[in-house]
Motif scaffolding. Structure first.
Motif, PDB file in Angstrom:
ATOM      1  N   VAL A 320     -27.108 -80.989  42.994  1.00 36.50           N
ATOM      2  CA  VAL A 320     -25.649 -81.113  42.982  1.00 36.50           C
ATOM      3  C   VAL A 320     -25.067 -80.410  41.762  1.00 36.50           C
ATOM      4  O   VAL A 320     -25.731 -80.240  40.737  1.00 36.50           O
ATOM      5  N   VAL A 321     -23.805 -80.008  41.909  1.00 39.07           N
ATOM      6  CA  VAL A 321     -23.050 -79.425  40.803  1.00 39.07           C
ATOM      7  C   VAL A 321     -22.115 -80.490  40.257  1.00 39.07           C
ATOM      8  O   VAL A 321     -21.306 -81.051  40.995  1.00 39.07           O
ATOM      9  N   VAL A 322     -22.250 -80.768  38.971  1.00 40.51           N
ATOM     10  CA  VAL A 322     -21.377 -81.715  38.276  1.00 40.51           C
ATOM     11  C   VAL A 322     -20.402 -80.891  37.447  1.00 40.51           C
ATOM     12  O   VAL A 322     -20.822 -80.047  36.651  1.00 40.51           O
ATOM     13  N   ASP A 330       0.889 -74.873  31.220  1.00 44.40           N
ATOM     14  CA  ASP A 330       1.258 -73.456  31.244  1.00 44.40           C
ATOM     15  C   ASP A 330       0.459 -72.647  32.271  1.00 44.40           C
ATOM     16  O   ASP A 330       0.575 -71.420  32.338  1.00 44.40           O
ATOM     17  N   GLY A 331      -0.375 -73.340  33.073  1.00 46.31           N
ATOM     18  CA  GLY A 331      -1.176 -72.651  34.073  1.00 46.31           C
ATOM     19  C   GLY A 331      -2.591 -72.351  33.627  1.00 46.31           C
ATOM     20  O   GLY A 331      -3.411 -71.899  34.437  1.00 46.31           O
ATOM     21  N   GLY A 332      -2.905 -72.588  32.381  1.00 46.46           N
ATOM     22  CA  GLY A 332      -4.267 -72.366  31.899  1.00 46.46           C
ATOM     23  C   GLY A 332      -5.211 -73.451  32.400  1.00 46.46           C
ATOM     24  O   GLY A 332      -4.791 -74.518  32.850  1.00 46.46           O
ATOM     25  N   ARG A 333      -6.478 -73.198  32.287  1.00 48.79           N
ATOM     26  CA  ARG A 333      -7.476 -74.207  32.644  1.00 48.79           C
ATOM     27  C   ARG A 333      -8.795 -73.883  31.960  1.00 48.79           C
ATOM     28  O   ARG A 333      -9.057 -72.717  31.608  1.00 48.79           O
ATOM     29  N   VAL A 334      -9.623 -74.897  31.791  1.00 48.99           N
ATOM     30  CA  VAL A 334     -10.998 -74.720  31.341  1.00 48.99           C
ATOM     31  C   VAL A 334     -11.867 -75.704  32.114  1.00 48.99           C
ATOM     32  O   VAL A 334     -11.370 -76.675  32.685  1.00 48.99           O
ATOM     33  N   ALA A 335     -13.152 -75.455  32.132  1.00 49.56           N
ATOM     34  CA  ALA A 335     -14.061 -76.340  32.851  1.00 49.56           C
ATOM     35  C   ALA A 335     -15.450 -76.261  32.248  1.00 49.56           C
ATOM     36  O   ALA A 335     -15.828 -75.242  31.646  1.00 49.56           O
ATOM     37  N   VAL A 336     -16.180 -77.349  32.405  1.00 50.10           N
ATOM     38  CA  VAL A 336     -17.606 -77.364  32.088  1.00 50.10           C
ATOM     39  C   VAL A 336     -18.332 -77.816  33.351  1.00 50.10           C
ATOM     40  O   VAL A 336     -17.819 -78.633  34.112  1.00 50.10           O
ATOM     41  N   ALA A 337     -19.521 -77.272  33.581  1.00 49.14           N
ATOM     42  CA  ALA A 337     -20.248 -77.601  34.810  1.00 49.14           C
ATOM     43  C   ALA A 337     -21.732 -77.342  34.615  1.00 49.14           C
ATOM     44  O   ALA A 337     -22.134 -76.521  33.785  1.00 49.14           O
ATOM     45  N   ASP A 338     -22.524 -78.042  35.406  1.00 52.77           N
ATOM     46  CA  ASP A 338     -23.965 -77.844  35.397  1.00 52.77           C
ATOM     47  C   ASP A 338     -24.507 -78.192  36.774  1.00 52.77           C
ATOM     48  O   ASP A 338     -23.904 -78.985  37.509  1.00 52.77           O
ATOM     49  N   THR A 339     -25.634 -77.596  37.143  1.00 53.25           N
ATOM     50  CA  THR A 339     -26.299 -77.888  38.407  1.00 53.25           C
ATOM     51  C   THR A 339     -27.584 -78.647  38.104  1.00 53.25           C
ATOM     52  O   THR A 339     -28.411 -78.181  37.310  1.00 53.25           O
ATOM     53  N   VAL A 340     -27.733 -79.806  38.730  1.00 53.15           N
ATOM     54  CA  VAL A 340     -28.855 -80.693  38.421  1.00 53.15           C
ATOM     55  C   VAL A 340     -29.486 -81.224  39.707  1.00 53.15           C
ATOM     56  O   VAL A 340     -28.878 -81.182  40.784  1.00 53.15           O
ATOM     57  N   ARG A 341     -30.676 -81.736  39.569  1.00 58.33           N
ATOM     58  CA  ARG A 341     -31.361 -82.400  40.686  1.00 58.33           C
ATOM     59  C   ARG A 341     -31.186 -83.909  40.546  1.00 58.33           C
ATOM     60  O   ARG A 341     -31.215 -84.450  39.429  1.00 58.33           O
ATOM     61  N   VAL A 342     -31.001 -84.585  41.666  1.00 53.71           N
ATOM     62  CA  VAL A 342     -30.916 -86.043  41.671  1.00 53.71           C
ATOM     63  C   VAL A 342     -32.340 -86.590  41.683  1.00 53.71           C
ATOM     64  O   VAL A 342     -33.011 -86.615  42.725  1.00 53.71           O
ATOM     65  N   GLY A 343     -32.829 -86.981  40.505  1.00 61.20           N
ATOM     66  CA  GLY A 343     -34.174 -87.515  40.401  1.00 61.20           C
ATOM     67  C   GLY A 343     -34.214 -89.008  40.657  1.00 61.20           C
ATOM     68  O   GLY A 343     -33.184 -89.666  40.818  1.00 61.20           O
ATOM     69  N   GLU A 344     -35.408 -89.568  40.674  1.00 63.00           N
ATOM     70  CA  GLU A 344     -35.566 -91.008  40.917  1.00 63.00           C
ATOM     71  C   GLU A 344     -34.821 -91.831  39.871  1.00 63.00           C
ATOM     72  O   GLU A 344     -34.296 -92.904  40.174  1.00 63.00           O
ATOM     73  N   THR A 345     -34.771 -91.328  38.641  1.00 58.92           N
ATOM     74  CA  THR A 345     -34.148 -92.093  37.562  1.00 58.92           C
ATOM     75  C   THR A 345     -32.877 -91.454  37.032  1.00 58.92           C
ATOM     76  O   THR A 345     -32.324 -91.912  36.031  1.00 58.92           O
TER      77      THR A 345
END
Length: 357
Positions: A320-322, A330-345
């Protein structure tokens, strides 16, 4: 139009894996009472067909016809001159070209092995709610007397949890993405150079589809965003870049929000749970700014997650991507994101060597 390397390599994905995917779909079609399943694809949304056959739809549109018994065929509005490379780069042997889908679907019904065309049956449109209306009309015209019914995302359901081979490819792709981003998040690079360096590195690493953007917010904070397709899986990552001597408090809070979302990723949880954890953590935003966090399956990334339910539970093994995005007045934007696996824990880094041990 897609660009990049299309690979059919049994060292990456075992030879029997894709036929097994088709067989799994066929079992589901039988369970649903469907005679023929049709999977639509165009250049914007072709991952289901790629997953089943390794075929890359680089232009125009097509339909993968999958009988409940027998071999699938690809019906396309592309000329036969593309058939040789399609056969070389996919598992398909039955390729049919024409000017419209009505004649192509009609021909498949009349000539497909394992399909009894003497009695009307059931045609199932996989992910039917996303089909173009005109294409549905063409299919109905091809099969008078047949029951043409929409189905759910049967192939998407198979794609939610990557196989061991797919996970290995995602891990390699994540490593390339991490290295490429590390090289361009310094404070002094012009936006165009950041984008060019990422394009060069990731296209060279084999990414098929790539969207790179540099976006800007206040306080000299910007973000470098990358969404890319590697083989037939997707990844996204976004990093902040700060120009000032010290990052503002809200930028640090944005990083904390992403960490909170990652910490809340767990099998059985709804996608809305880690998203809510991120939004709860984010504080100190500039006046008028709004924040939004999402958790999207990589299988839904080509459509931006617009058609996925935030209440859908995360299965163990899903990728999944978080992401956490802030919009400014003013129309600007920023973002942080990462792609991870859903593990057992909890969340696991895709390029973690222990994950692929």
């Amino acid at each position: 139009m897609k660009r990049g390397l299309v690979v059919l390599d049994t060292a990456e994905v075992p030879e029997q894996e894709r036929p097994d995917r088709v067989a799994r779909l066929q079992r589901r079609l039988k369970d649903e009472g469907v005679t023929i399943g049709l999977v639509y694809a165009d250049v914007h949304r072709s991952d289901d067909v790629g997953y089943l056959t390794n075929l890359c739809i680089y232009w125009n549109e097509g339909i993968l016809a999958v009988p409940a018994e027998g071999d699938p065929a690809f019906l396309m509005k592309l000329s036969p001159r593309v058939h040789p490379w399609m056969r070389r780069s996919s598992t398909l042997t039955d390729l049919r070209s024409g000017k419209g889908f009505t004649a192509l679907v009609q021909g498949f019904i009349e000539n497909a092995a394992g399909v009894d065309n003497t009695e009307p049956g059931v045609i199932g449109l996989v992910d039917g709610s996303l089909w173009p209306t005109t294409t549905v009309d063409e299919v109905r015209a091809a099969a008078p007397g047949w029951d043409v019914r929409p189905l759910g995302g049967l192939v998407r359901e198979q794609r939610l949890v990557p196989s061991a081979a797919e996970l290995g490819l995602l891990g390699a792709a994540a490593g390339h993405l991490r290295t490429a981003l590390d090289a361009v998040v310094g404070p002094d690079l012009p936006d165009g150079e950041r984008i060019a360096l990422l394009e060069q590195a990731l296209r060279g690493a084999g990414y098929t589809d790539l969207m790179v953007e540099v976006v800007h917010g206040p306080d000299e904070v910007s973000a470098v965003e990358v969404t890319g397709q590697f083989r037939f899986s997707w990844l996204r990552a976004s990093r902040l870049v700060t120009q000032a001597a010290g990052a503002p408090q809200w930028a640090a809070s944005l990083q904390d929000a992403l960490a909170a979302a990652r910490a809340a990723v767990a099998p059985g949880e709804a996608a809305a749970v880690p998203a809510a954890a991120a939004e709860k953590t984010l504080t100190g935003l500039p006046a008028g700014a709004t924040a939004h966090a999402t958790v999207v399956h990589q299988a839904d990334l080509s459509t931006g997650g617009d058609y996925a339910s935030p209440d859908e539970q995360l299965p163990v093994g899903a990728v999944v991507v978080v992401s956490v995005e802030v919009l400014f007045p003013d129309g600007g934007r920023v973002a942080v994101a990462d792609t991870v696996r859903v593990g057992e824990t909890g969340a696991e880094q895709l390029d973690d060597k222990e994950l692929h041990a």
